[in-house]
Motif scaffolding. Structure first.
Motif, PDB file in Angstrom:
ATOM      1  N   ASP A 297       0.817  -1.222   0.000  1.00 18.14           N
ATOM      2  CA  ASP A 297       0.000   0.000   0.000  1.00 18.14           C
ATOM      3  C   ASP A 297       0.846   1.265   0.000  1.00 18.14           C
ATOM      4  OD1 ASP A 297      -2.360  -1.519   0.120  1.00 18.14           O
ATOM      5  OD2 ASP A 297      -2.196  -1.699   2.302  1.00 18.14           O
ATOM      6  N   GLY A 298       2.157   1.116  -0.092  1.00 15.57           N
ATOM      7  CA  GLY A 298       3.037   2.274  -0.087  1.00 15.57           C
ATOM      8  C   GLY A 298       3.539   2.595   1.311  1.00 15.57           C
ATOM      9  N   ILE A 299       4.387   3.611   1.405  1.00 16.74           N
ATOM     10  CA  ILE A 299       4.980   4.003   2.685  1.00 16.74           C
ATOM     11  C   ILE A 299       5.107   5.525   2.730  1.00 16.74           C
ATOM     12  CG2 ILE A 299       7.300   3.627   1.722  1.00 16.74           C
ATOM     13  CD1 ILE A 299       8.222   2.907   4.539  1.00 16.74           C
ATOM     14  N   ILE A 300       4.759   6.112   3.890  1.00 20.01           N
ATOM     15  CA  ILE A 300       4.826   7.566   4.050  1.00 20.01           C
ATOM     16  C   ILE A 300       6.267   7.974   4.330  1.00 20.01           C
ATOM     17  CG2 ILE A 300       3.982   9.576   5.311  1.00 20.01           C
ATOM     18  CD1 ILE A 300       1.827   8.111   3.745  1.00 20.01           C
ATOM     19  N   LEU A 301       6.778   8.925   3.546  1.00 21.79           N
ATOM     20  CA  LEU A 301       8.173   9.339   3.680  1.00 21.79           C
ATOM     21  C   LEU A 301       8.345  10.738   4.263  1.00 21.79           C
ATOM     22  CD1 LEU A 301       9.769   8.079   0.335  1.00 21.79           C
ATOM     23  CD2 LEU A 301       9.578   6.902   2.530  1.00 21.79           C
ATOM     24  N   SER A 302       7.395  11.633   4.019  1.00 19.86           N
ATOM     25  CA  SER A 302       7.544  13.020   4.463  1.00 19.86           C
ATOM     26  C   SER A 302       6.193  13.626   4.800  1.00 19.86           C
ATOM     27  CB  SER A 302       8.212  13.884   3.384  1.00 19.86           C
ATOM     28  OG  SER A 302       9.523  13.484   3.151  1.00 19.86           O
ATOM     29  N   GLY A 303       6.256  14.741   5.516  1.00 18.56           N
ATOM     30  CA  GLY A 303       5.034  15.471   5.838  1.00 18.56           C
ATOM     31  C   GLY A 303       5.361  16.910   6.188  1.00 18.56           C
ATOM     32  N   ALA A 304       4.351  17.773   6.106  1.00 20.48           N
ATOM     33  CA  ALA A 304       4.554  19.185   6.436  1.00 20.48           C
ATOM     34  C   ALA A 304       3.223  19.844   6.749  1.00 20.48           C
ATOM     35  CB  ALA A 304       5.241  19.924   5.290  1.00 20.48           C
ATOM     36  N   LEU A 305       3.286  20.878   7.577  1.00 20.64           N
ATOM     37  CA  LEU A 305       2.128  21.725   7.851  1.00 20.64           C
ATOM     38  C   LEU A 305       2.304  23.029   7.094  1.00 20.64           C
ATOM     39  CD1 LEU A 305       1.539  21.138  11.672  1.00 20.64           C
ATOM     40  CD2 LEU A 305       0.008  20.492   9.807  1.00 20.64           C
ATOM     41  N   LEU A 306       1.359  23.323   6.230  1.00 19.46           N
ATOM     42  CA  LEU A 306       1.367  24.551   5.439  1.00 19.46           C
ATOM     43  C   LEU A 306       0.282  25.476   5.962  1.00 19.46           C
ATOM     44  CD1 LEU A 306       2.283  26.132   2.824  1.00 19.46           C
ATOM     45  CD2 LEU A 306       0.347  25.023   1.692  1.00 19.46           C
ATOM     46  N   ALA A 307       0.637  26.729   6.252  1.00 19.71           N
ATOM     47  CA  ALA A 307      -0.335  27.710   6.739  1.00 19.71           C
ATOM     48  C   ALA A 307      -0.563  28.771   5.670  1.00 19.71           C
ATOM     49  CB  ALA A 307       0.150  28.350   8.031  1.00 19.71           C
ATOM     50  N   LEU A 308      -1.768  29.310   5.657  1.00 16.58           N
ATOM     51  CA  LEU A 308      -2.155  30.301   4.651  1.00 16.58           C
ATOM     52  C   LEU A 308      -2.875  31.472   5.315  1.00 16.58           C
ATOM     53  CD1 LEU A 308      -3.691  27.631   2.284  1.00 16.58           C
ATOM     54  CD2 LEU A 308      -1.647  28.933   1.710  1.00 16.58           C
ATOM     55  N   SER A 309      -2.560  32.676   4.852  1.00 17.89           N
ATOM     56  CA  SER A 309      -3.268  33.866   5.316  1.00 17.89           C
ATOM     57  C   SER A 309      -3.217  34.915   4.225  1.00 17.89           C
ATOM     58  CB  SER A 309      -2.639  34.420   6.599  1.00 17.89           C
ATOM     59  OG  SER A 309      -3.306  35.605   7.013  1.00 17.89           O
ATOM     60  N   GLY A 310      -4.311  35.034   3.477  1.00 25.47           N
ATOM     61  CA  GLY A 310      -4.360  36.011   2.402  1.00 25.47           C
ATOM     62  C   GLY A 310      -3.300  35.767   1.355  1.00 25.47           C
ATOM     63  N   HIS A 311      -2.434  36.776   1.119  1.00 25.30           N
ATOM     64  CA  HIS A 311      -1.417  36.664   0.072  1.00 25.30           C
ATOM     65  C   HIS A 311      -0.138  35.990   0.547  1.00 25.30           C
ATOM     66  CE1 HIS A 311      -0.591  40.417   2.245  1.00 25.30           C
ATOM     67  NE2 HIS A 311       0.672  40.226   1.930  1.00 25.30           N
ATOM     68  N   LYS A 312      -0.141  35.472   1.800  1.00 24.02           N
ATOM     69  CA  LYS A 312       1.054  34.832   2.347  1.00 24.02           C
ATOM     70  C   LYS A 312       0.825  33.355   2.637  1.00 24.02           C
ATOM     71  CE  LYS A 312       2.696  39.001   4.788  1.00 24.02           C
ATOM     72  NZ  LYS A 312       3.065  39.538   6.128  1.00 24.02           N
ATOM     73  N   ALA A 313       1.864  32.561   2.359  1.00 24.34           N
ATOM     74  CA  ALA A 313       1.859  31.142   2.726  1.00 24.34           C
ATOM     75  C   ALA A 313       3.097  30.891   3.577  1.00 24.34           C
ATOM     76  CB  ALA A 313       1.888  30.263   1.485  1.00 24.34           C
ATOM     77  N   TYR A 314       2.987  29.929   4.517  1.00 21.91           N
ATOM     78  CA  TYR A 314       4.062  29.677   5.467  1.00 21.91           C
ATOM     79  C   TYR A 314       4.329  28.173   5.586  1.00 21.91           C
ATOM     80  CZ  TYR A 314       2.159  34.192   7.056  1.00 21.91           C
ATOM     81  OH  TYR A 314       1.651  35.474   7.129  1.00 21.91           O
ATOM     82  N   TYR A 315       5.591  27.807   5.401  1.00 24.69           N
ATOM     83  CA  TYR A 315       6.025  26.438   5.653  1.00 24.69           C
ATOM     84  C   TYR A 315       6.376  26.372   7.140  1.00 24.69           C
ATOM     85  CZ  TYR A 315       9.331  22.463   5.590  1.00 24.69           C
ATOM     86  OH  TYR A 315      10.012  21.291   5.844  1.00 24.69           O
ATOM     87  N   LEU A 316       5.459  25.818   7.958  1.00 19.38           N
ATOM     88  CA  LEU A 316       5.620  25.887   9.408  1.00 19.38           C
ATOM     89  C   LEU A 316       6.471  24.757   9.967  1.00 19.38           C
ATOM     90  CD1 LEU A 316       2.160  27.024  10.826  1.00 19.38           C
ATOM     91  CD2 LEU A 316       4.176  28.395  10.315  1.00 19.38           C
TER      92      LEU A 316
END
Length: 417
Positions: A297-316
């Motif tokens: 079934d595959g394997i999970i290798l990576s993850g991330a939380l992405l935040a958004l606010s209007g015209h800005k995005a943040y790699y948290l």
């Protein structure tokens, strides 16, 4: 000249999302998520004489242990036009009223304002009585938020976005897209998988990680209004096999063409090179078949939380497994998150704090090296400021208390020795 308005949560967030100086850390959703770590908040908004909304602020408060006082922290500063000095003064006056009501000893702000565009704002804050903490390094422990962050312009099409990356990174991203991984938006239940990856990353890179309740609180408050998504990268064995077989077919076609050429040293070298590449691919195919048997079934290798606010995005927050790193899951994930953020209306993608051009033996060199290849530029902000309301308590909380805590740590270390 200015009057206070009472906004509901939706109106407050809307102004922040649409304002040039709006920031994720000023959203009510963010303030709600901070309750888990002992903060509470109050808000206010100011309008001019025509009732046009001019500025808003979310004030975080935290009680100081053993002292009958609080710290007021306006994360990323007032949301207003900092070139309008009269407006900034009015915002400060209103913040002082609220802060004094909460028995705050100081008001701390750290606006997300580029120094090269807001020198006037820096000087005006000093004139208003703010104490400037100086131009700290982006990884300094002396500030709450990093003064220097790495930001990518993502307001462009896919081809131009990819072209904006450094050359070697473009190659890695292209390879990552066809290596057999898939990037997808996960749900709340997948936070456990993400936290497990964070622990693995923390053990590998030598940093402490947070408990799952911290990430659940962030997700529960930011996700419902579209301000946060969890991304995961899964390695799909069947895709890996298909990719390797496709490369083998190309090699075989190249070998057929090479065999038709007249004999020469160049032909022999080409066939030798193709044969070596073919053998490597056969080994990769064997590995892919083994992977399919072990992880159908595959394997999970990576993850991330992405935040958004209007015209800005943040790699948290980002995390990755120690296994199968040659499949470049993080490169695939970063590119897809940039595309997603852009399609949601973001124009910039913030990679977070960085120490600018550190020495190679610095502990921060690897982070700088990773963040600089994504078409990023250093965002130098005007810094952190304190507006002191109760000087004796300020001295106790900001100077004496930290010295006392450091002394306790050293004393405990000596006792252990």
């Amino acid at each position: 000249m200015y009057k206070r308005l009472h906004l509901n949560e939706k109106e407050h967030n809307k102004f922040i999302e649409e304002h040039q100086n709006g920031d994720l850390l000023q959203l009510t959703d963010w303030a709600e998520s901070k309750k888990l770590t002992g903060w509470y908040y109050r808000r206010f908004a100011l309008a001019d004489e025509t009732s046009e909304l001019k500025g808003v602020a979310t004030l975080l408060f935290k009680k100081v242990p053993r002292l009958n006082t609080t710290l007021c922290y306006i994360s990323r500063g007032f949301v207003c036009d900092y070139h309008d000095h009269a407006l900034v003064e009015a915002m400060l006056k209103e913040a002082v009223i609220v802060a004094k009501d909460e028995k705050a000893y100081a008001i701390k702000i750290d606006p997300d304002l580029p120094i090269d565009e807001y020198e006037d704002a820096l000087e005006n804050l000093k004139i208003l009585g703010f104490r400037h903490h100086g131009f700290q390094d982006g990884m300094s422990k002396g500030t709450i938020q990093p003064r220097q962050t790495m930001v990518t312009d993502i307001d462009k099409n896919d081809a131009d976005l990819l072209q904006s990356f450094e050359r070697n990174n473009r190659t890695k991203v292209r390879n990552a897209l066809k290596k057999g991984t898939e990037v997808y938006i996960a749900g709340r239940d997948d936070l456990k998988t993400f936290v497990d990856l964070m622990k693995e990353t923390g053990e590998r890179d030598g940093f402490l990680t947070r408990d799952i309740t911290y990430f659940e609180s962030m997700y529960d408050h930011l996700h419902p209004n579209g301000h946060m998504e969890l991304f995961l990268v899964r390695l799909i064995p069947s895709k890996v096999e298909a990719s390797v077989k496709e490369d083998l077919e190309k090699i075989e076609n190249e070998m057929k063409k090479a065999h038709k050429k007249k004999g020469s040293e160049k032909k022999d070298n080409q066939l030798r090179d193709l044969s070596n590449r073919q053998n490597k691919l056969y080994n990769q195919l064997q590995d892919a078949e083994n992977l399919h048997r072990e992880h159908p079934d595959g394997i999970i290798l990576s993850g991330a939380l992405l935040a958004l606010s209007g015209h800005k995005a943040y790699y948290l927050y980002g995390a990755s497994s120690n296994d199968y790193r040659d499949f470049l899951p993080n490169h695939h994930m970063q590119y897809r998150m940039m595309q997603f953020a852009r399609d949601k209306g973001a124009k910039t993608y913030d990679f977070g704090g960085v120490s600018v051009m550190p020495e190679k033996d610095s502990q921060h060199f690897g982070l700088w090296q990773f963040k600089k290849v994504w078409g990023t530029e250093v965002s130098e902000k005007i810094g952190e400021f304190d507006y002191i309301l109760k000087r004796p308590l300020y001295t106790a909380a900001e100077v004496a208390m930290p010295l006392f805590q450091k002394g306790k740590v050293k004393l405990n270390q000596l006792r252990k020795k």
